[in-house]
Scaffold this active site. Structure first.
Site, PDB file in Angstrom:
ATOM      1  N   ARG A 168      37.174  38.141  35.568  1.00 30.11           N
ATOM      2  CA  ARG A 168      37.309  36.801  35.530  1.00 30.11           C
ATOM      3  C   ARG A 168      37.438  36.025  34.400  1.00 30.11           C
ATOM      4  O   ARG A 168      37.070  35.035  34.265  1.00 30.11           O
ATOM      5  CB  ARG A 168      36.277  35.901  36.649  1.00 30.11           C
ATOM      6  N   SER A 244      34.577  30.646  45.352  1.00 29.86           N
ATOM      7  CA  SER A 244      33.381  31.010  44.725  1.00 29.86           C
ATOM      8  C   SER A 244      32.927  30.112  43.743  1.00 29.86           C
ATOM      9  O   SER A 244      33.730  29.974  42.795  1.00 29.86           O
ATOM     10  CB  SER A 244      33.243  32.360  44.167  1.00 29.86           C
ATOM     11  N   GLU A 350      32.343  29.516  38.163  1.00 27.93           N
ATOM     12  CA  GLU A 350      33.549  30.377  38.217  1.00 27.93           C
ATOM     13  C   GLU A 350      34.698  29.027  37.779  1.00 27.93           C
ATOM     14  O   GLU A 350      35.487  29.333  36.875  1.00 27.93           O
ATOM     15  CB  GLU A 350      33.884  30.847  39.271  1.00 27.93           C
TER      16      GLU A 350
HETATM   17  C1  LIG Z   1      39.319  29.054  49.235  1.00 28.30           C
HETATM   18  C2  LIG Z   1      39.503  29.759  47.704  1.00 28.30           C
HETATM   19  C3  LIG Z   1      39.293  30.984  47.781  1.00 28.30           C
HETATM   20  C4  LIG Z   1      39.421  31.584  46.481  1.00 28.30           C
HETATM   21  N1  LIG Z   1      39.302  33.072  46.267  1.00 28.30           N
HETATM   22  C5  LIG Z   1      39.342  33.635  45.017  1.00 28.30           C
HETATM   23  C6  LIG Z   1      39.407  34.879  44.894  1.00 28.30           C
HETATM   24  O1  LIG Z   1      39.275  35.812  45.810  1.00 28.30           O
HETATM   25  N2  LIG Z   1      39.443  35.606  43.659  1.00 28.30           N
HETATM   26  C7  LIG Z   1      39.650  34.703  42.487  1.00 28.30           C
HETATM   27  O2  LIG Z   1      39.789  34.986  41.513  1.00 28.30           O
HETATM   28  N3  LIG Z   1      39.873  33.287  42.725  1.00 28.30           N
HETATM   29  C8  LIG Z   1      39.696  32.647  43.922  1.00 28.30           C
HETATM   30  N4  LIG Z   1      39.697  31.416  44.048  1.00 28.30           N
HETATM   31  C9  LIG Z   1      39.935  30.365  42.976  1.00 28.30           C
HETATM   32  C10 LIG Z   1      41.572  30.085  42.620  1.00 28.30           C
HETATM   33  O3  LIG Z   1      42.217  30.269  43.740  1.00 28.30           O
HETATM   34  C11 LIG Z   1      42.122  31.093  41.538  1.00 28.30           C
HETATM   35  O4  LIG Z   1      41.470  31.086  40.132  1.00 28.30           O
HETATM   36  C12 LIG Z   1      43.568  30.705  41.308  1.00 28.30           C
HETATM   37  O5  LIG Z   1      44.177  31.490  40.178  1.00 28.30           O
HETATM   38  C13 LIG Z   1      43.728  29.296  40.663  1.00 28.30           C
HETATM   39  O6  LIG Z   1      45.022  28.921  40.570  1.00 28.30           O
HETATM   40  P1  LIG Z   1      45.399  27.323  40.449  1.00 28.30           P
HETATM   41  O7  LIG Z   1      47.163  27.489  40.543  1.00 28.30           O
HETATM   42  O8  LIG Z   1      44.874  26.625  41.648  1.00 28.30           O
HETATM   43  O9  LIG Z   1      44.814  26.828  39.123  1.00 28.30           O
HETATM   44  P2  LIG Z   1      44.085  25.432  38.872  1.00 28.30           P
HETATM   45  O10 LIG Z   1      43.064  25.449  39.663  1.00 28.30           O
HETATM   46  O11 LIG Z   1      44.908  24.267  38.895  1.00 28.30           O
HETATM   47  O12 LIG Z   1      43.880  25.917  37.344  1.00 28.30           O
HETATM   48  C14 LIG Z   1      42.734  26.859  37.014  1.00 28.30           C
HETATM   49  C15 LIG Z   1      42.804  27.049  35.252  1.00 28.30           C
HETATM   50  O13 LIG Z   1      44.017  27.654  35.107  1.00 28.30           O
HETATM   51  C16 LIG Z   1      44.587  26.676  34.033  1.00 28.30           C
HETATM   52  N5  LIG Z   1      45.983  26.920  34.616  1.00 28.30           N
HETATM   53  C17 LIG Z   1      46.769  26.626  35.568  1.00 28.30           C
HETATM   54  N6  LIG Z   1      48.122  27.120  35.573  1.00 28.30           N
HETATM   55  C18 LIG Z   1      48.173  27.297  34.354  1.00 28.30           C
HETATM   56  C19 LIG Z   1      49.407  27.487  33.385  1.00 28.30           C
HETATM   57  N7  LIG Z   1      50.566  27.956  33.892  1.00 28.30           N
HETATM   58  N8  LIG Z   1      49.267  27.715  32.050  1.00 28.30           N
HETATM   59  C20 LIG Z   1      48.207  27.669  31.272  1.00 28.30           C
HETATM   60  N9  LIG Z   1      46.902  27.365  32.194  1.00 28.30           N
HETATM   61  C21 LIG Z   1      47.197  27.253  33.479  1.00 28.30           C
HETATM   62  C22 LIG Z   1      44.111  25.133  34.393  1.00 28.30           C
HETATM   63  O14 LIG Z   1      44.342  24.515  33.262  1.00 28.30           O
HETATM   64  C23 LIG Z   1      42.646  25.539  34.735  1.00 28.30           C
HETATM   65  O15 LIG Z   1      42.138  25.860  33.449  1.00 28.30           O
HETATM   66  C24 LIG Z   1      39.761  30.617  45.257  1.00 28.30           C
HETATM   67  C25 LIG Z   1      39.718  29.343  45.389  1.00 28.30           C
HETATM   68  C26 LIG Z   1      39.537  28.791  46.740  1.00 28.30           C
HETATM   69  C27 LIG Z   1      39.811  27.362  46.735  1.00 28.30           C
END
Ligand SMILES: Cc1cc2nc3c(=O)[nH]c(=O)nc-3n(C[C@H](O)[C@H](O)[C@H](O)COP(=O)(O)OP(=O)(O)OC[C@H]3O[C@@H](n4cnc5c(N)ncnc54)[C@H](O)[C@@H]3O)c2cc1C
Length: 362
Positions: A168, A244, A350
Site C-alpha cells: 500500500r 479499508s 489507509e
Molecule cells: C468500497 C471501497 C473498496 C476499496 N477496496 C480497495 C482494495 O481492495 N484495495 C485497495 O488497494 N484499495 C481499495 N480501496 C481504496 C481506493 O479505491 C483505491 O486506493 C483507489 O486506487 C483510489 O482511486 P481514486 O481514483 O478514487 O483516488 P483518490 O481517492 O481520488 O486519491 C487517492 C490518492 O491518490 C492521489 N491521486 C489520485 N489520482 C492521482 C493522479 N492521477 N496523480 C497523482 N496523484 C493522484 C490523490 O491525491 C490521493 O492522495 C477501496 C475503496 C472503497 C471506497
C-alpha cells in the site's frame, strides 16, 4: 477560464468522494489532456496556490473546512492495447475508471489484474498506494508510469523500480505534492492463467465448482467483495466509505506473539491459531486489522451518530449521511486507541487526509 481550461471556484468536494464528506475546493478544474494539466499547474503556480490531485475520491478524507488552492481532477481518457509476443502492453490514461479496465482486460483473456476487480477509483490512482486485493497487487504488472514532475514541470516515464512500490505504498505516495500521474502501462499475460494465491478466493472458487478461468476469478472476487460492501453499490447501506480505513499491520514476530498472547489471556480466542495472521516475505507478520478492530470492541454495524463501522466489514468506517469528517476522524481515533490499548498495535490509516494540516488522528 485560463487557456483552454475552466477553473471553478468554491466547488463542493463531498459529492466527489465516496465518503460524501468534506468541504469545498477553493478552486477546481478537471483538464482533459496533458496540455490542460500543464496549464492548470502553471495557473496555480502563478497564483502561488497549492495543488491537490483528485481521482475518484475513493481513498481520501477531505476536511470539513475544505481545501485551499486548486484541486485538479485528471480527466485524461484513452486506452492503447499493444501485443508483444506472449504479453500485451496496455497504456491507460489516468482518468479511465479502474474497474472497467479490469473487466476489459479479463474479457480480452489477459491475466494480471483479475483479482483487482471491483476496486473503485481511477487508473491514475492505482499506482499511488499500489492497490491490492485477494493476493494480487498492481505493482506486479505495472511496467511504466507516465507522470509530470511538479519540481521541474517535465513529464517522465518511470520504470517499475523508480516507482518504489511497497505494501500500500509507492514513491508517489511518499512524495504527494510532487507527481501527477498521467498514464499507466501494464504488462498483461496472454496465457489467460489467473492468479489464485489467496485462500479465501481459492475456497470460494472451489465452492462454485468453477474452473479457475480469468472470468471466474473476476466474478468470484466481485461476489466476495459485494458480501463485504467492498464494491460501490448505491443500494448498499455501507456505500459511503473509503474502503479499508486502516492498513493491515506488519509487525515483528515477537510483536505478533504478544498480540496472540493478549488475545488468549483475555479470552478472545480459545487457541493461538484463532488469531488470523500471515507470514510476510521479509520475516515479519501481517495481522488482520479488521479482526483487531472487531476484537477491540467495535462490532460490525456499530454507530456513533452519522458515522459508524460497516455492518459487513469491521475495517471500513462508513458515513450514513448528515455527518462530518471530524466525527469520522473521532471514531477512527477511538478505534486506533482501543486497538492499541488492547493489543499494543498502532493501526495506520489507509486513506489520504486532505486539508487537515498535520496528523488529523494526533
Ligand atoms: C468500497 C471501497 C473498496 C476499496 N477496496 C480497495 C482494495 O481492495 N484495495 C485497495 O488497494 N484499495 C481499495 N480501496 C481504496 C481506493 O479505491 C483505491 O486506493 C483507489 O486506487 C483510489 O482511486 P481514486 O481514483 O478514487 O483516488 P483518490 O481517492 O481520488 O486519491 C487517492 C490518492 O491518490 C492521489 N491521486 C489520485 N489520482 C492521482 C493522479 N492521477 N496523480 C497523482 N496523484 C493522484 C490523490 O491525491 C490521493 O492522495 C477501496 C475503496 C472503497 C471506497
Amino acid at each position: 477560464v485560463t487557456g483552454g481550461i475552466a477553473i471553478e471556484r468554491n466547488t463542493p468536494l463531498a459529492p466527489r468522494t465516496t465518503l460524501r464528506l468534506g468541504g469545498a475546493a477553493e478552486h477546481f478544474c478537471a483538464p482533459e489532456d496533458e496540455a490542460g494539466v500543464g496549464e492548470a499547474l502553471a495557473w496555480a503556480d502563478a497564483h502561488a496556490l497549492p495543488v491537490t490531485v483528485l481521482g475518484g475520491g475513493s481513498n481520501v478524507v477531505v476536511s470539513d473546512a475544505g481545501l485551499r488552492g486548486l484541486v485538479m481532477g485528471v480527466n485524461l481518457r484513452g486506452t492503447d492495447w499493444q501485443e508483444h509476443g506472449r504479453v500485451t502492453r496496455v497504456t491507460v490514461s489516468a482518468g479511465e475508471p479502474w474497474d472497467a479496465f479490469v473487466a476489459e482486460a479479463v474479457a480480452r483473456g489477459l491475466a494480471g489484474v483479475e483479482c483487482l476487480a471491483g476496486i473503485p477509483g481511477l487508473v491514475g490512482a492505482a499506482p499511488i498506494q499500489n492497490v491490492g486485493a485477494y493476493g494480487q497487487e498492481v505493482a506486479e504488472c505495472v511496467v511504466e508510469v507516465r507522470a509530470l514532475d511538479r519540481t521541474d514541470g517535465r513529464v517522465y516515464s518511470l520504470a517499475t523500480e523508480a516507482c518504489a512500490f511497497g505494501y500500500r505504498d509507492s514513491a508517489f505516495k511518499r512524495d504527494p505534492a510532487r507527481w501527477v500521474v498521467l498514464a499507466v502501462t501494464f504488462e498483461l499475460r496472454r496465457d489467460g492463467a489467473p492468479k489464485v494465491a489467496y485462500d479465501e478466493l481459492a475456497r470460494a472458487l472451489e465452492a462454485r465448482g468453477a474452473a479457475p478461468t480469468l472470468a471466474a476469478v473476476r466474478e468470484t472476487v466481485l461476489s466476495l467483495r459485494r458480501a463485504k460492501s467492498m464494491v460501490i453499490d448505491p443500494a448498499d447501506e455501507n456505500r459511503h466509505s473509503a474502503g479499508s480505513f486502516f492498513v493491515n499491520p506488519m509487525v515483528t514476530l515477537s510483536e505478533a506473539e504478544r498480540v496472540v498472547e493478549a488475545a488468549v489471556r483475555t479470552g478472545l480466542v480459545a487457541c493461538t491459531d484463532d488469531v488470523p495472521r500471515w507470514p510476510a516475505p521479509d520475516g515479519r507478520v501481517k495481522l488482520a486489522a479488521g479482526w483487531l478492530v472487531e476484537r477491540a470492541g467495535f462490532a460490525k454495524g456499530s454507530r456513533r451518530g452519522a458515522v459508524g463501522v460497516s455492518s459487513r466489514h469491521a475495517l471500513a468506517l462508513v458515513h450514513h449521511g448528515g455527518g462530518t469528517s471530524a466525527a469520522l476522524l473521532a471514531l477512527a481515533r477511538e478505534v486506533r486507541d482501543r486497538v492499541r490499548a488492547r493489543f499494543g498495535v498502532t493501526l495506520v490509516p489507509e486513506p489520504v487526509f486532505l486539508g487537515f494540516g498535520g496528523d488529523p488522528l494526533a
